[in-house]
Design an enzyme around this catalytic site. Structure first.
Site, short mmCIF file in Angstrom:
data_model
loop_
_atom_site.label_atom_id
_atom_site.label_comp_id
_atom_site.label_asym_id
_atom_site.label_seq_id
_atom_site.Cartn_x
_atom_site.Cartn_y
_atom_site.Cartn_z
N HIS A 35 1.02 -1.48 0.24
CA HIS A 35 0.05 0.62 0.10
C HIS A 35 0.61 1.25 0.23
O HIS A 35 0.32 2.61 0.44
CB HIS A 35 -1.03 -0.23 0.95
CG HIS A 35 -2.11 -1.12 1.39
ND1 HIS A 35 -3.26 -1.00 0.46
CD2 HIS A 35 -1.95 -2.31 1.92
CE1 HIS A 35 -3.92 -1.81 0.53
NE2 HIS A 35 -3.60 -2.94 1.44
N THR A 36 2.17 1.16 -0.49
CA THR A 36 2.91 2.27 -0.60
C THR A 36 2.82 2.67 -1.96
O THR A 36 3.11 4.63 -2.35
CB THR A 36 4.58 2.40 -0.54
OG1 THR A 36 5.01 0.86 -1.50
CG2 THR A 36 4.42 2.16 1.14
N ASP A 37 2.60 2.14 -3.24
CA ASP A 37 2.99 2.12 -4.67
C ASP A 37 1.97 3.61 -4.45
O ASP A 37 2.64 4.54 -5.20
CB ASP A 37 2.41 1.17 -5.72
CG ASP A 37 1.09 0.50 -4.96
OD1 ASP A 37 0.06 0.43 -4.37
OD2 ASP A 37 0.83 -0.48 -6.43
N GLY A 122 -7.83 -13.27 -6.97
CA GLY A 122 -8.04 -13.30 -6.01
C GLY A 122 -7.52 -13.85 -4.73
O GLY A 122 -7.32 -13.25 -3.26
N LEU A 125 -1.96 -12.08 -6.14
CA LEU A 125 -0.38 -12.50 -6.85
C LEU A 125 -1.08 -11.63 -7.96
O LEU A 125 0.25 -11.60 -8.92
CB LEU A 125 -0.64 -13.80 -7.20
CG LEU A 125 -0.32 -15.06 -5.86
CD1 LEU A 125 0.38 -16.15 -6.11
CD2 LEU A 125 0.75 -14.29 -5.24
N ASP A 172 1.85 -3.96 -9.11
CA ASP A 172 1.95 -4.25 -10.33
C ASP A 172 2.07 -4.75 -11.93
O ASP A 172 2.44 -5.68 -12.51
CB ASP A 172 0.30 -5.19 -9.98
CG ASP A 172 -0.74 -5.17 -8.37
OD1 ASP A 172 0.52 -5.26 -7.96
OD2 ASP A 172 -1.78 -5.34 -7.82
#
Length: 387
Positions: A35-37, A122, A125, A172
């Site tokens: 949750h840093t991106d 889900g 990955l 991602d």
């Protein structure tokens, strides 16, 4: 790896002619930096050796026909009118990519696409990014477009944000496009600069799917992102130059904590400390300090559990069991949270026993089945075969 000849034959049976090419784009697992991106921070992922494959053939008209082997479902749409399909959510990733290419005023003809994947949906990955990048790469090759890896990643990200409705960061799609074999990538999500970090052959990356499925679109993910944006807005009262939480040091956050409601403070605290942990972890991995790297993974999970509140009892149980097993340097949830998978760094000589004991322990504790992937850092999107 999926059998290319089976993909060829399945495509020919479905569409009445052989494909022109087969491409692949991998899933990813983030070692640390969660949750840093979307806060313009740093992440440290690897592309895994499990991928989404697409067999593709150009058409002479403006129609795109798609078949998903995974979902045993098909879809078709015109490039002249691309709208969301509420009945086939998986196909919106395909539609969004095509619409994104057209929005760049690039030439695009119709195509037949057959999709199959080794990346479980889900599971945390990034099956969605693997699909988006594979579609973008297949369409690029069919239409002889000139898109660099970074552009391909941004196009795929845009499709997920604007068409699917998931306000994801860039990590991602970037890994699906630009992953490097044998390496993690320390990616600066502000300017997309990156540095390959060798992953020690003395350790293996073990991903464990909890079996708990998450649905990030319409879930609390977008709320977390909004909380981070609100934190920046409130902190600007005293820190006017900040553009994102990436610009806030942990000491600055602590000194200005009175500006933030408690929940917003906790969300921001996870992000600013996670960015520090990610940089420290990259340095540890570069120096082969696996115990230090593992300790930072452990701290990351605690922060995700307590401050960002995206863990689940199942993920916490997997992490707890993993840390109790011989050879485990560290373990944490990976991906957006709310289900999905954990990632552990495990000594090479212990990995097979570790995997078996982790699955057995999870079943004993919770009565649930877990599935383990022992991963090797792999290449990003590439052409597999032409016919």
């Amino acid at each position: 790896m999926l059998d290319v000849h089976q993909l060829h034959d399945a495509f020919a049976a479905r569409f009445g002619a052989p494909p022109q090419l087969v491409v692949r784009a991998p899933g990813r697992v983030n070692l640390i930096g969660e949750h840093t991106d979307y806060n313009e921070g740093f992440v440290l992922p690897i592309a895994i050796d499990r991928a989404t494959f697409i067999a593709a053939r150009a058409r002479l008209d403006r129609t795109v026909r798609v078949y998903s082997v995974q979902f045993s479902a098909d879809d078709a749409f015109s490039l002249d009118q691309i709208e969301r399909n509420p009945h086939q959510p998986w196909s919106n990733y395909v539609r969004g990519v095509a619409k994104g290419i057209l929005a760049r005023d690039l030439p695009l003809a119709g195509a037949d696409l057959l999709i199959d994947s080794e990346v479980p949906p889900g599971a945390g990955l990034s099956s969605s990014a693997a699909l988006e990048v594979a579609v973008a790469y297949a369409l690029q090759l069919l239409n002889r477009l000139d898109l660099l890896g970074e552009e391909l990643a941004l196009l795929a990200q845009g499709a997920e944000q604007s068409f699917v409705g998931m306000q994801c960061g860039i990590m991602d799609q970037f890994m699906a496009a630009l992953g490097r074999a044998g390496h993690a990538l320390l990616l600066d999500c502000r300017d997309l600069s990156y540095r390959p970090i060798p992953v020690s052959p003395q350790a293996r990356v073990v991903v464990c799917d909890s079996g708990v499925r998450h649905s990030l679109v319409g879930s609390e993910y977008n709320e977390r992102r909004a909380a981070c944006e609100e934190a920046v807005r409130l902190l600007r009262a005293r820190l006017p130059r900040i553009a994102a939480l990436r610009d806030v040091a942990p000491a600055q956050l602590e000194a200005n904590a009175d500006l933030l409601p408690l929940v917003i403070l906790r969300r921001a605290r996870h992000v600013v400390t996670e960015i520090e942990r990610t940089l420290a972890a990259a340095a540890a991995l570069e120096h082969g300090d696996l115990p230090r790297f593992g300790a930072l993974m452990d701290a990351s999970h605690a922060s995700l559990r307590d401050d960002y509140q995206v863990s689940t009892p199942e993920l916490d149980t997997l992490v707890e069991i993993a840390r109790s097993l011989p050879g485990c340097y560290g373990s944490r949830l990976t991906g957006g949270g709310f289900g999905g998978s954990t990632v552990s760094l495990v000594a090479e000589g212990s990995v097979e026993r570790f995997a078996a004991d982790l699955v057995a322990g999870y079943h004993k504790r919770l009565g649930r089945e877990a599935h383990v992937l022992i991963c090797t850092p792999s290449e990003g999107a590439r052409l597999v075969a032409t016919f």
